[in-house]
Design a protein around this motif. Structure first.
Motif, PDB file in Angstrom:
ATOM      1  N   THR A 174       0.822  -1.211   0.000  1.00 30.08           N
ATOM      2  CA  THR A 174       0.000   0.000   0.000  1.00 30.08           C
ATOM      3  C   THR A 174       0.853   1.257   0.000  1.00 30.08           C
ATOM      4  OG1 THR A 174      -0.114   0.104   2.407  1.00 30.08           O
ATOM      5  CG2 THR A 174      -1.789  -1.193   1.296  1.00 30.08           C
ATOM      6  N   PHE A 186     -12.754   2.558   4.707  1.00 31.66           N
ATOM      7  CA  PHE A 186     -12.215   1.343   5.321  1.00 31.66           C
ATOM      8  C   PHE A 186     -13.271   0.240   5.421  1.00 31.66           C
ATOM      9  CE2 PHE A 186     -11.816  -1.058   9.346  1.00 31.66           C
ATOM     10  CZ  PHE A 186     -10.645  -1.758   9.076  1.00 31.66           C
ATOM     11  N   TYR A 245      -5.923   2.579   0.462  1.00 33.68           N
ATOM     12  CA  TYR A 245      -5.902   1.278   1.146  1.00 33.68           C
ATOM     13  C   TYR A 245      -5.448   0.148   0.220  1.00 33.68           C
ATOM     14  CZ  TYR A 245      -8.484   3.152   5.150  1.00 33.68           C
ATOM     15  OH  TYR A 245      -8.856   3.855   6.256  1.00 33.68           O
ATOM     16  N   TRP A 246      -5.605   0.356  -1.071  1.00 34.48           N
ATOM     17  CA  TRP A 246      -5.354  -0.705  -2.036  1.00 34.48           C
ATOM     18  C   TRP A 246      -3.923  -1.234  -1.943  1.00 34.48           C
ATOM     19  CZ3 TRP A 246      -2.451   0.126  -6.830  1.00 34.48           C
ATOM     20  CH2 TRP A 246      -2.415  -1.010  -7.637  1.00 34.48           C
ATOM     21  N   LEU A 287      -3.508  -0.047   8.610  1.00 36.83           N
ATOM     22  CA  LEU A 287      -3.582   1.076   7.671  1.00 36.83           C
ATOM     23  C   LEU A 287      -4.609   2.106   8.120  1.00 36.83           C
ATOM     24  CD1 LEU A 287      -3.351  -0.888   4.313  1.00 36.83           C
ATOM     25  CD2 LEU A 287      -1.647   0.712   5.214  1.00 36.83           C
ATOM     26  N   LEU A 288      -5.742   1.653   8.635  1.00 35.04           N
ATOM     27  CA  LEU A 288      -6.758   2.588   9.127  1.00 35.04           C
ATOM     28  C   LEU A 288      -6.172   3.488  10.204  1.00 35.04           C
ATOM     29  CD1 LEU A 288      -9.698   3.599   9.421  1.00 35.04           C
ATOM     30  CD2 LEU A 288     -10.016   1.770  11.113  1.00 35.04           C
ATOM     31  N   MET A 304     -13.402  -1.954   2.454  1.00 41.18           N
ATOM     32  CA  MET A 304     -12.128  -2.666   2.413  1.00 41.18           C
ATOM     33  C   MET A 304     -12.125  -3.841   3.392  1.00 41.18           C
ATOM     34  SD  MET A 304      -9.864  -1.495   0.240  1.00 41.18           S
ATOM     35  CE  MET A 304     -11.313  -1.529  -0.827  1.00 41.18           C
ATOM     36  N   TRP A 356      -3.186  -4.280   0.037  1.00 39.73           N
ATOM     37  CA  TRP A 356      -3.088  -5.316   1.067  1.00 39.73           C
ATOM     38  C   TRP A 356      -3.309  -6.705   0.487  1.00 39.73           C
ATOM     39  CZ3 TRP A 356      -7.571  -7.929   0.960  1.00 39.73           C
ATOM     40  CH2 TRP A 356      -8.720  -7.235   0.529  1.00 39.73           C
ATOM     41  N   THR A 399      -5.159  -4.211   6.879  1.00 35.74           N
ATOM     42  CA  THR A 399      -6.141  -3.142   6.711  1.00 35.74           C
ATOM     43  C   THR A 399      -6.383  -2.393   8.023  1.00 35.74           C
ATOM     44  OG1 THR A 399      -7.920  -4.776   7.033  1.00 35.74           O
ATOM     45  CG2 THR A 399      -7.326  -4.227   4.766  1.00 35.74           C
ATOM     46  N   SER A 436       1.175   6.779  -0.502  1.00 39.44           N
ATOM     47  CA  SER A 436      -0.281   6.872  -0.652  1.00 39.44           C
ATOM     48  C   SER A 436      -0.822   8.161  -0.045  1.00 39.44           C
ATOM     49  CB  SER A 436      -0.947   5.657   0.010  1.00 39.44           C
ATOM     50  OG  SER A 436      -0.583   4.466  -0.653  1.00 39.44           O
ATOM     51  N   TYR A 451      -3.505   5.983   8.611  1.00 32.97           N
ATOM     52  CA  TYR A 451      -4.011   7.068   7.773  1.00 32.97           C
ATOM     53  C   TYR A 451      -4.812   8.093   8.572  1.00 32.97           C
ATOM     54  CZ  TYR A 451      -2.597   4.217   3.795  1.00 32.97           C
ATOM     55  OH  TYR A 451      -1.879   3.491   2.876  1.00 32.97           O
TER      56      TYR A 451
END
Length: 511
Positions: free
Chosen positions: A32, A61, A225-226, A256-257, A64, A228, A253, A37, A260
C-alpha cells in the motif's frame, strides 16, 4: 536465501513455505506504500471534503474490511495465486474471471508508472538536486531504473524481497512517527500555521456537504488502502496458504486505518484545511502534500520525509510487481494467457517471464505517458479507483456466489461469506458507477478526451481494452480449454488444473 533446484515447489512451480504471518503482513502493508499513498491522495481528499477527511478514510475502510473478509474466506477454500481471476472464474465462468484478472493487471501497471515518477523525483530531491528533480527526462529515466531494479529483486526470489521490505517498511513508519510527533508538538506549542483544534465534527459521517465530493473522496481513499491483497497473491508461497494470507489481509487493513487517520488528523491540526500556504486544500500542494509540509514541520530533519517518500515508492514498486506477475502466471497456467507467462525460474522459483513483462509494460506505459502528456498520467492515477473498485467488487460477489450453499450453516458463514462480502461489493459497485458518472465532467481531472473528462476515458477505456484482448485471445486454439470451462471451473482442484501434465508449469530458464 534464494530458491535452489531442491526448493519445495507447489503446483505452479513456485517455492512453498516462504512467508509466515509477520512477513505476509509486512508485504501487505508495503504494497500500500503508506507514505506514498498519503502523498498522492491526502490533498485531493481534503479538497473534496475539507475537514471531513478523517471520516472519509474511515468510511472507505468499511468496504475494504468487508472485501478483506471475502478474500480471507475464498483463500481458505481456494488458495490459488490467481486470486480474483481464479475465484471469479470458479464462481461466474471464464469471461468474468478473465476481466477480474485484467483489472488487477491494469491497476498494477498504472500505479507503477506513478510510483516510478515519485521515486525518481524524490531521489534527486534527496541528493539536493532540485533543478534535476524538475527535469521530466531525468526523472523518467530514474524511475525506469527503479522499476528495473525492483523487477530484479522480485525475479531473484521472494525471501530477498521480504528482507528488503522489512527494512523499507520500518523506515516508512519511523518517518511517519517523527512527522506526527513534530506536528503535534508544534500545534501544542502554538507554532503551527493552521492550529485547528481537533474537532469531533471531523469524524461526523453526516457532516458532508457535497455528495459528489464525498464519493470522490471515498474512491480516492480506496486507492490509499489498495495493495493489502498482495499477501493473498503470495498464498502458494506462504507456510499456511489457507489461513495466513487471509489473517494478514485483515491485520494489514486495520493497521492502515490507524496510520491514515492518525497522520491525517496531525496534518490537519498543523496545516489546517485552507486553500492558501500550507493549507491542505491548497490546489498547488494537492499532488504532493508532504513536499509542502516537510520543511515547516520537520525543519532540518525534512530530508527524513523526502527519504521516506522515495523509500515508500520504491518499496511499493517491488510489491506491486509481485501480485500482477503471479496473477498472469495463474492465468497462463489455466490457458487464459499465452504459455510463456506460465514460466517459472528453475532456480529462483519465481514467475520469471511474467515478472520481466510486468517491468517492461509498466516502463513503456510510464515513458509513453510522460511523452504524450504529464496531465494524462495524472488522470490515469485519478482513474485508478475504478479498476480497484472493479476487481474488488467482482471478488466480493464471487465470494457470495461461490459459498451460496454454505450461508445457512452458521452465523459465521452467513456474515463472513455472505453479508459482509455482498455489502462490500455493493458499496464498491456504487462507488464505481457514481465515480464514472462524475468523471464524465470535463472539469473532473486535468484533461478532456473525446469531449468528456479524460479520467473517464482512461479508466473505462483501460477496462474495455481488456474486453477486446479477451475476445482476441478467445479465438486462439490454445485458449479453448479455458473459455470452454475445462482447464478451470468450479470443481477444478486448487493450485493446479485438473490435468497438470497437460499445462505448462516451468518453461524458461531466466537471465
Amino acid at each position: 536465501m534464494t530458491a535452489t533446484p531442491d526448493t519445495v515447489r507447489g503446483g505452479k512451480g513456485l517455492a512453498t513455505g516462504t512467508l509466515g504471518l509477520g512477513g505476509s503482513v509486512v508485504i501487505g502493508l508495503a504494497s500500500t506504500a503508506p507514505v506514498y499513498s498519503l502523498v498522492a491522495t491526502l490533498g485531493f481528499v481534503v479538497m473534496a471534503v475539507g475537514a471531513q477527511a478523517p471520516i472519509a478514510f474511515i468510511v472507505a475502510f468499511i468496504p475494504m474490511l468487508f472485501i478483506a473478509a471475502a478474500y480471507q474466506e475464498l483463500n481458505r477454500a481456494v488458495p490459488d495465486c490467481g486470486t480474483t481471476f481464479t475465484w471469479a472464474t470458479k464462481a461466474f465462468g471464464p469471461r468474468v474471471g478473465w476481466m477480474g484478472g485484467w483489472g488487477v493487471a491494469v491497476a498494477g501497471i498504472v500505479v507503477l508508472a506513478n510510483l516510478a515518477e515519485v521515486a525518481g523525483r524524490y531521489f534527486w530531491l534527496l541528493v539536493g538536486q532540485e533543478s534535476v528533480a524538475g527535469n521530466p527526462a531525468v526523472v523518467t529515466a530514474t524511475g525506469v531504473v527503479f522499476i528495473a531494479s525492483m523487477c530484479w529483486v522480485s525475479y531473484r526470489g521472494l525471501e530477498l524481497g521480504e528482507r528488503l521490505q522489512n527494512v523499507l517498511l520500518g523506515l516508512q513508519y519511523l518517518a511517519l512517527a517523527l512527522f506526527v510527533g513534530l506536528a503535534v508538538w508544534k500545534v501544542a506549542t502554538g507554532q503551527a500555521p493552521g492550529s485547528d483544534s481537533v474537532d469531533w465534527s471531523w469524524f461526523n459521517p453526516f457532516a458532508f456537504t457535497d455528495y459528489s465530493g464525498f464519493i470522490e473522496a471515498v474512491l480516492l481513499a480506496l486507492f490509499i488502502y489498495w495493495g493489502w491483497d498482495t499477501c493473498l497473491a503470495l498464498n502458494e508461497e506462504t507456510r499456511d496458504p489457507a489461513r495466513i494470507p487471509g489473517r494478514a489481509a485483515i491485520i494489514s487493513t486495520a493497521i492502515l486505518l490507524i496510520t491514515y487517520v492518525g497522520v491525517t488528523v496531525a496534518a490537519m491540526a498543523y496545516a489546517g484545511v485552507g486553500e492558501d500556504g500550507v493549507g491542505l486544500a491548497n490546489e498547488a500542494n494537492a499532488d504532493d502534500v508532504f513536499l509542502a509540509l516537510k520543511d515547516p514541520v520537520m525543519g532540518p530533519l525534512a530530508f527524513v520525509l523526502v527519504f521516506a517518500v522515495m523509500v515508500s515508492a520504491i518499496s511499493s514498486t517491488q510489491t506491486t510487481i509481485l501480485p500482477t506477475a503471479r496473477g498472469t502466471l495463474a492465468m497462463a497456467t489455466y490457458r487464459a494467457l499465452p504459455q510463456r507467462f506460465a514460466g517459472v525460474h528453475p532456480r529462483f522459483a519465481t514467475p520469471s517471464f511474467s515478472t520481466l513483462m510486468m517491468g517492461v509494460v509498466a516502463s513503456v506505459y510510464f515513458v509513453g505517458m510522460k511523452i504524450v502528456s504529464d496531465n494524462i498520467l495524472q488522470d490515469s492515477i485519478l482513474s485508478l479507483g475504478l479498476a480497484i473498485a472493479f476487481y474488488y467488487g467482482i471478488t466480493g460477489f464471487a465470494c457470495v456466489w461461490f459459498f451460496r450453499r454454505d450461508l445457512r450453516r452458521s452465523p459465521r458463514d452467513l456474515f463472513l461469506k455472505g453479508v459482509f462480502p455482498l455489502l462490500g461489493a455493493l458499496m464498491l459497485s456504487y462507488a464505481f458507477v457514481q465515480s464514472a458518472i462524475d468523471m464524465l465532467d470535463t472539469e473532473y481531472g486535468y484533461t478532456t478526451l473525446l469531449g468528456v473528462g479524460g479520467t473517464f476515458v482512461i479508466g473505462i477505456g483501460s477496462l474495455l481494452i481488456g474486453a477486446v484482448l479477451m475476445a482476441v485471445w478467445s479465438t486462439r486454439a490454445r485458449s479453448r480449454p479455458f473459455f470452454r470451462g475445462e482447464s478451470l471451473n468450479a470443481e477444478t482442484d486448487v493450485l493446479v488444473p485438473e490435468n497438470p501434465e497437460s499445462y505448462p508449469r516451468s518453461v524458461d530458464g531466466g537471465l
